[in-house]
Design a protein around this motif. Structure first.
Motif: not given
Length: 172
Positions: A64-66, A69, A115
């Motif tokens: 998981k990473a920000d 997307k 992003n």
């Protein structure tokens, strides 16, 4: 009598919580890195060494990473003389007492729909999710666009013929 049952239940819960924390602490992640984005690339990848000293075989089942997307576990395979990148089904095995290397041309963590570009010299958090050891958050250092990290001896043969399939954000 009621306080004795409460004590036993609390002790059991504490034992389970402690065992889980100790297990996760024995999954060692070293030298996590990613390449800086080239141009307008909408995808990136992270590489690292995962050493399992938990006492049991385990599997990296997700990440998981920000920074993007979508985050997936990927590998490469050769089909008809063309290197293809695909999502790993069932996760990446990490046998007890061994090191699983995530490296260019092999297993890696894939970030699709970035992003913003990954910039050399920056870093970002990634949470690795293991079947038994639970979650472990690491800091991924972004190196230059052509970096090989500590995998400098690894050969990248066939990479110029890579097919990313229909993966979103791969410039196709």
């Amino acid at each position: 009598m009621n306080s004795f049952k409460t004590f036993i239940a609390a002790t059991a819960l504490a034992t389970v919580a402690f065992t889980g924390a100790a297990l996760a602490g024995d999954m060692t992640i070293s030298k996590p890195w990613a390449r800086a984005s080239a141009g307008m690339a909408k995808a990136g990848a992270a590489f690292m060494f995962i050493y399992n000293e938990t006492g049991m075989d385990d599997t990296l089942v997700a990440a998981k990473a920000d920074v993007s997307k979508k985050v997936e576990l990927h590998t490469h395979l050769m089909e008809g003389g063309v290197m293809k990148m695909r999502e790993v089904e069932g996760g990446i095995p990490v046998k007890n007492g061994t090191t699983q290397e995530l490296k260019p041309g092999s297993y890696h963590v894939m970030f699709m729909g970035l992003n913003e570009p990954l910039k050399e010299g920056s870093s970002f958090p990634v949470t690795l999710v293991f079947e038994h050891a639970g979650e472990k958050t690491i800091k991924v250092e972004v190196m230059g666009p052509g970096a090989m990290g500590d995998m400098a001896k690894h050969k990248m043969g066939g990479m110029q013929n890579m097919d990313h399939g229909n993966m979103p954000g791969m410039g196709q």
